[in-house]
Motif scaffolding. Sequence first.
Motif, PDB file in Angstrom:
ATOM      1  N   CYS A 190       1.240  -1.269   0.016  1.00 23.20           N
ATOM      2  CA  CYS A 190      -0.522  -0.077   0.053  1.00 23.20           C
ATOM      3  C   CYS A 190       0.804   1.789   0.079  1.00 23.20           C
ATOM      4  O   CYS A 190       2.312   1.310   0.496  1.00 23.20           O
ATOM      5  N   ALA A 192       0.976   3.301   2.198  1.00 22.91           N
ATOM      6  CA  ALA A 192       2.505   3.045   3.335  1.00 22.91           C
ATOM      7  C   ALA A 192       2.868   2.484   3.650  1.00 22.91           C
ATOM      8  O   ALA A 192       4.396   2.385   4.495  1.00 22.91           O
ATOM      9  N   CYS A 193       3.694   1.319   2.818  1.00 24.25           N
ATOM     10  CA  CYS A 193       4.410   0.585   2.628  1.00 24.25           C
ATOM     11  C   CYS A 193       5.894   1.177   2.383  1.00 24.25           C
ATOM     12  O   CYS A 193       6.947   1.210   2.903  1.00 24.25           O
ATOM     13  N   CYS A 264       3.530  -2.764   7.984  1.00 22.44           N
ATOM     14  CA  CYS A 264       3.486  -1.532   7.485  1.00 22.44           C
ATOM     15  C   CYS A 264       1.973  -0.876   8.280  1.00 22.44           C
ATOM     16  O   CYS A 264       1.623  -1.884   8.641  1.00 22.44           O
ATOM     17  N   CYS A 267      -1.294  -1.506   6.490  1.00 23.56           N
ATOM     18  CA  CYS A 267      -2.077  -2.627   6.214  1.00 23.56           C
ATOM     19  C   CYS A 267      -1.780  -4.072   6.677  1.00 23.56           C
ATOM     20  O   CYS A 267      -2.432  -5.362   6.945  1.00 23.56           O
TER      21      CYS A 267
HETATM   22 ZN   LIG Z   1       0.993  -0.670   4.104  1.00 27.11          ZN
END
Ligand SMILES: [Zn+2]
Length: 360
Positions: A190, A192-193, A264, A267
């Motif tokens: 995602c 934010a990863c 993360c 997710c």
């Molecule tokens: Zn993520």
Amino acid sequence: MVISLAQETLTDKSMGAAAASSAANDDRYSQQILFSGIGAEGQQRLAQARVAIVGCGATGTALAGLLARAGVGTLRIIDRDYVEASNLQRQSLFDENDAAESKPKAIAAAQKIAAFNSSIVVEPRVEDLIPENVDEALAGMQLLLDGTDNFETRYLINDYAVKHDVPWIYAAAVGSYCATMNVIPGQTACLACIFPDSPRGMMETCETAGILNSAVNLVASVAATEALKFLVGAASSLRRSLVSFDVWSNQHAEISADKPRADCRVCGEREFVHLAGEGRPHITLCGRNSVQIHERQRSIDFAELNERLTPHGTVRHNEFVLKFWREPFEMTVFPDGRAIIKGTTDTSVARSLYARYVGN
Ligand SMILES: [Zn+2]
């Protein structure tokens, strides 16, 4: 505000007209149906598809134009801003009349699309995507596309997408650089990863780096193609990387986004801090010498406000926006009480102008 520009339905037409319309649509999409990746069945799926485009500036107009012409059945276009002359260099659905009328971008986009493809439904929403309205604004959409210009809104979209298991496509452009990534919750990384925090380079340069319309159209073309793949069910063809291009220096990079990162925050740990309203969207508008005020939700009577402001400066309004000029400031007020104040980046100046002229 939601204005459906849905065109007449089949029941409104005679059978003959319906047959003619269907034939016209076959003709309209004939070159796309010929393409083996789409075909007649893929075209049918596109007609049923429901896609939200968040932000209708440079990237958003390019995405909306491509997908509307491709026959995506329902496009929900969400944008908080109005058209200005400085947009016309790159925002491909707008014209000089839209800028002269300060038309909200979502409305102008819907009108322009209706003129070249009246067989699809466009749902313009003149609003800022914020935690308070995100559930309603994105409800029922099967794919979300990023036409925003800031990471706060992207993190909000990412939280919503991961929480509700809705795919979205990140797209960004600044200067001659652009980047895009598909986010398929549970399958790929995602946002934010890849970017646990806002990448600073992208944030700082939007004030100073300008933007090339060709970088915008490149990233929108790549993202729109990924959208078509997803919508027709060509899952195995979807790109699973963050890809970037610099169209001026001819650099091209790709980093894998194939798997979610186990640690993360979004997710992995399913902490949706942006949905909860932490990390509120900033109220200065990047590169615009403007501040947006939207703390107070109130319904504005434009006729009444017009009368009240006339002694203090120049006022003009239409059904969508009211504009008030008092040197050196320009205030644009929307029917829901939101305002964009141009001529300052100082939020306290903007707030006091709002309080003085619109009310507390
Ligand atoms: Zn993520």
